[in-house]
Design a protein around this motif. Structure first.
Motif, short mmCIF file in Angstrom:
data_model
loop_
_atom_site.label_atom_id
_atom_site.label_comp_id
_atom_site.label_asym_id
_atom_site.label_seq_id
_atom_site.Cartn_x
_atom_site.Cartn_y
_atom_site.Cartn_z
N THR A 1 0.84 -1.20 0.00
CA THR A 1 0.00 0.00 0.00
C THR A 1 0.87 1.24 0.00
O THR A 1 2.01 1.22 0.49
N GLU A 2 0.32 2.33 -0.55
CA GLU A 2 0.93 3.65 -0.45
C GLU A 2 0.06 4.57 0.41
O GLU A 2 0.40 5.75 0.57
N ALA A 3 -1.02 4.04 0.98
CA ALA A 3 -1.90 4.84 1.83
C ALA A 3 -1.17 5.26 3.10
O ALA A 3 -0.57 4.42 3.78
N ASN A 4 -1.22 6.52 3.42
CA ASN A 4 -0.51 7.04 4.59
C ASN A 4 -1.31 6.91 5.88
O ASN A 4 -0.73 7.03 6.97
N TYR A 5 -2.63 6.66 5.77
CA TYR A 5 -3.47 6.57 6.96
C TYR A 5 -4.44 5.41 6.77
O TYR A 5 -5.30 5.44 5.88
N PHE A 6 -4.33 4.38 7.60
CA PHE A 6 -5.24 3.25 7.53
C PHE A 6 -5.04 2.38 8.77
O PHE A 6 -4.08 2.53 9.53
N SER A 7 -5.97 1.44 8.97
CA SER A 7 -5.84 0.41 10.00
C SER A 7 -6.12 -0.95 9.38
O SER A 7 -6.98 -1.08 8.50
N PHE A 8 -5.38 -1.95 9.85
CA PHE A 8 -5.53 -3.34 9.42
C PHE A 8 -5.83 -4.18 10.66
O PHE A 8 -5.12 -4.09 11.66
N VAL A 9 -6.89 -4.99 10.59
CA VAL A 9 -7.31 -5.81 11.72
C VAL A 9 -7.31 -7.27 11.32
O VAL A 9 -7.71 -7.63 10.19
N VAL A 10 -6.87 -8.15 12.22
CA VAL A 10 -6.88 -9.59 11.96
C VAL A 10 -7.06 -10.34 13.27
O VAL A 10 -6.58 -9.90 14.33
N LYS A 11 -7.75 -11.47 13.22
CA LYS A 11 -7.87 -12.37 14.36
C LYS A 11 -6.91 -13.54 14.17
O LYS A 11 -6.83 -14.11 13.09
N THR A 12 -6.19 -13.89 15.23
CA THR A 12 -5.28 -15.03 15.19
C THR A 12 -5.76 -16.09 16.17
O THR A 12 -6.19 -15.79 17.28
N ASP A 13 -5.67 -17.35 15.74
CA ASP A 13 -5.98 -18.50 16.60
C ASP A 13 -4.76 -19.41 16.62
O ASP A 13 -4.22 -19.77 15.56
N PHE A 14 -4.36 -19.81 17.82
CA PHE A 14 -3.13 -20.60 17.96
C PHE A 14 -3.32 -21.70 19.01
O PHE A 14 -2.49 -21.90 19.89
N ALA A 15 -4.42 -22.43 18.90
CA ALA A 15 -4.76 -23.48 19.86
C ALA A 15 -3.70 -24.57 19.92
O ALA A 15 -3.54 -25.24 20.95
N GLN A 16 -2.95 -24.76 18.82
CA GLN A 16 -1.97 -25.83 18.77
C GLN A 16 -0.59 -25.41 19.30
O GLN A 16 0.29 -26.26 19.44
N SER A 17 -0.38 -24.14 19.57
CA SER A 17 0.94 -23.73 20.05
C SER A 17 1.20 -24.34 21.42
O SER A 17 0.38 -24.24 22.33
N ALA A 18 2.36 -25.00 21.57
CA ALA A 18 2.63 -25.72 22.82
C ALA A 18 4.11 -25.82 23.13
O ALA A 18 4.51 -26.56 24.03
#
Length: 208
Positions: A54-71
């Motif tokens: 992107t070249e946009a100077n103003y924005f927000s990016f949202v994401v959900k992460t799931d990591f049930a297997q991390s151990a």
């Protein structure tokens, strides 16, 4: 606005991954990581990274992460802005042991990484992130429900002006592997509002 996954590109492609219209799954390989020099001079630059430009100077990016297997210690997944091997930032939950894990962020400028963390229960297996840009300054926030976000860090990136790329990553720095799941990715108007408090200091210019 929902992110078009087809517009995202691998900086490093993992051996095993699955992509649908709704989710991205990455299966990590052992001994993958992002870190540069600080503290013990270790360098690793081989984590899978999936990003968009992107070249946009103003924005927000949202994401959900799931990591049930991390151990296993340091298993992690989250958001990333990977510009090059010596200039990037990331935020994630890193597994530590059966009692706690580290919710934190790393900013790497000019080849040196830092690490800011707080301990959270090991029972938490999902986290939302919001990554916001205001020109070459950045804000990273986290949320447990995708509604109420709390600030993790504000930072300046020396290579963070102009065209950038950002997205998601997952890795296992030690001898382990797990499946990280990313969903509900969105782009939106910058949620990190302009500062309305103290004004910048006025610099007195003297004739020499």
């Amino acid at each position: 606005m929902k992110v078009n996954i087809n517009q995202m590109e691998w900086t490093r492609e993992p051996e095993t991954y699955f992509i649908t219209e709704e989710t991205i799954e990455i299966v990590t390989k052992p001994h993958t990581d992002l870190w540069q020099r600080t503290y013990y001079h270790f360098q690793n630059d081989n984590a899978p990274v999936l990003q968009m430009w992107t070249e946009a100077n103003y924005f927000s990016f949202v994401v959900k992460t799931d990591f049930a297997q991390s151990a296993h210690r340091f298993d992690q997944c989250g958001i990333v802005m990977y510009l090059d091997s010596e200039n990037w930032l990331k935020a994630s939950v890193e597994y530590e042991n059966e009692e706690f894990q580290h919710l934190g962020s790393v900013v790497t400028n000019q080849g040196y990484s830092d690490w800011a963390t707080t301990a959270i229960p090991a029972s938490e297996k999902s986290m939302w992130y919001r990554f916001s840009r205001r020109e070459d300054d950045y804000c990273v926030e986290c949320s447990r429900d995708g509604v109420l976000f709390q600030q993790m860090r504000v930072c300046h990136m020396f290579r963070g002006a102009g065209k950038i790329r950002f997205g998601i990553y997952a890795c296992s720095p030690e001898d382990s592997s797990f499946k990280a799941v990313f969903s509900q990715m969105q782009l939106m108007e910058c949620q990190w509002k302009a500062h309305d408090g103290q004004k910048p200091d006025e610099v007195e210019v003297k004739n020499i």
